[in-house]
Design an enzyme around this catalytic site. Structure first.
Site, short mmCIF file in Angstrom:
data_model
loop_
_atom_site.label_atom_id
_atom_site.label_comp_id
_atom_site.label_asym_id
_atom_site.label_seq_id
_atom_site.Cartn_x
_atom_site.Cartn_y
_atom_site.Cartn_z
N ASP A 83 3.44 5.09 -14.10
CA ASP A 83 4.79 4.56 -13.82
C ASP A 83 4.84 3.74 -12.56
O ASP A 83 3.97 3.83 -11.69
CB ASP A 83 5.78 5.73 -13.67
CG ASP A 83 5.65 6.39 -12.30
OD1 ASP A 83 4.54 6.85 -11.96
OD2 ASP A 83 6.64 6.40 -11.55
N LYS A 134 -10.54 1.95 -10.81
CA LYS A 134 -10.38 0.63 -10.17
C LYS A 134 -11.67 0.24 -9.46
O LYS A 134 -12.25 1.05 -8.73
CB LYS A 134 -9.24 0.66 -9.15
CG LYS A 134 -7.89 0.59 -9.80
CD LYS A 134 -6.80 0.35 -8.77
CE LYS A 134 -5.44 0.56 -9.40
NZ LYS A 134 -4.34 0.43 -8.44
N ASP A 168 -8.53 5.61 -8.00
CA ASP A 168 -8.35 4.43 -7.15
C ASP A 168 -9.21 4.65 -5.90
O ASP A 168 -10.41 4.42 -5.93
CB ASP A 168 -6.85 4.29 -6.84
CG ASP A 168 -6.52 3.01 -6.08
OD1 ASP A 168 -7.44 2.26 -5.76
OD2 ASP A 168 -5.32 2.77 -5.80
P1 XMP Z 1 -6.31 7.66 -5.48
O1 XMP Z 1 -6.21 6.46 -4.55
O2 XMP Z 1 -5.97 8.93 -4.77
O3 XMP Z 1 -5.18 7.36 -6.52
O4 XMP Z 1 -7.62 7.69 -6.21
C1 XMP Z 1 -5.07 8.10 -7.66
C2 XMP Z 1 -3.62 8.34 -8.00
O5 XMP Z 1 -2.76 7.31 -7.54
C3 XMP Z 1 -1.94 6.84 -8.56
N1 XMP Z 1 -2.30 5.43 -8.82
C4 XMP Z 1 -1.62 4.61 -9.61
N2 XMP Z 1 -0.52 4.82 -10.34
N3 XMP Z 1 -0.64 2.59 -11.12
C5 XMP Z 1 -0.03 3.80 -11.10
O6 XMP Z 1 0.96 3.98 -11.79
C6 XMP Z 1 -1.75 2.31 -10.41
O7 XMP Z 1 -2.28 1.19 -10.46
C7 XMP Z 1 -2.26 3.38 -9.61
N4 XMP Z 1 -3.35 3.46 -8.79
C8 XMP Z 1 -3.33 4.74 -8.32
C9 XMP Z 1 -2.19 7.73 -9.73
O8 XMP Z 1 -1.22 8.75 -9.74
C10 XMP Z 1 -3.53 8.36 -9.50
O9 XMP Z 1 -3.66 9.66 -10.02
#
Ligand code: XMP
Length: 190
Positions: free
Chosen positions: A161, A133, A105
């Site tokens: 989740d 994303k 993300d």
């Molecule tokens: P970042 O922002 O650090 O996010 O790149 C990565 C971690 O955040 C969680 N994440 C999600 N979990 N649905 C989820 O269930 C989502 O849409 C989502 N977006 C981020 C996930 O644990 C990931 O490793």
């Protein structure tokens, strides 16, 4: 379909096909290297199901090291910044490390993990994410292997989740609006 899931984004069949393709790509990448020195590092807990399916398609020898990071505690759909919950439990010095995560993300989680692992002097350090994303990670932050590029929505299923629910859904779906809100108006629901 569970009531909080607005629509299916990626079906279980599409995931299975893509995981097989990723495994081929990964196997080709490590083919010429000393395969005795591969360590896979799944990031718990969201990547468990993806990592298990990927491992079953990888023909080579590998060690597994686990790390746990959390960023979306409880009923939250906005990241509160990644926290390292469990340190890596194996030595990766001189080994080829492949980090496996469910979703990229903002890139903060992988950033933290790569910093931790980079300090341990691996022979190489690569990343594989099932989902990425659109437009969220900093430019230049490019995972080595990406399953699917998706829009900026909160997704659940296939290990992902919301408040501990939907991990066992075989498809990846979009959490219904009202629970998940677009980023500009984002807030936690707890
Ligand atoms: P970042 O922002 O650090 O996010 O790149 C990565 C971690 O955040 C969680 N994440 C999600 N979990 N649905 C989820 O269930 C989502 O849409 C989502 N977006 C981020 C996930 O644990 C990931 O490793």
């Amino acid at each position: 379909m569970p009531k909080d899931i607005e629509r299916t984004l990626i079906t279980g069949q599409q995931i299975a096909r893509r995981v097989a393709e990723l495994a081929e790509q990964i196997a080709r990448t490590y083919e010429g290297m000393d395969q005795n020195r591969l360590t896979l590092v799944p990031i718990l807990s969201g990547s468990m199901i993806f990592a298990a399916d990927l491992i079953r398609q990888l023909p080579m020898k590998m060690k597994i090291g686990l790390m746990a990071v959390s960023s979306y505690p409880g009923m939250s759909v906005t990241s509160r910044g990644p926290k390292l919950r469990q340190q890596l439990d194996v030595n990766v010095a001189g080994r080829h490390v492949l980090v496996v995560d469910d979703i990229l993300d903002t890139g903060q989680t992988l950033g933290l993990v790569l910093e931790e692992l980079g300090a341990r002097k691996p022979a190489s350090l690569r990343t594989c994410v099932l989902l990425r994303k659109a437009g969220r990670a900093p430019q230049g932050f490019v995972p080595d292997f990406v399953g699917f590029d998706i829009e900026d929505v909160f997704v659940v299923g296939y290990g992902l989740d919301y408040n501990d629910r939907y991990r066992s859904e075989p498809d990846i779906g979009v959490l219904r609006a009202g629970i998940w809100r677009p980023r500009q108006a984002a807030c936690t629901t707890s």
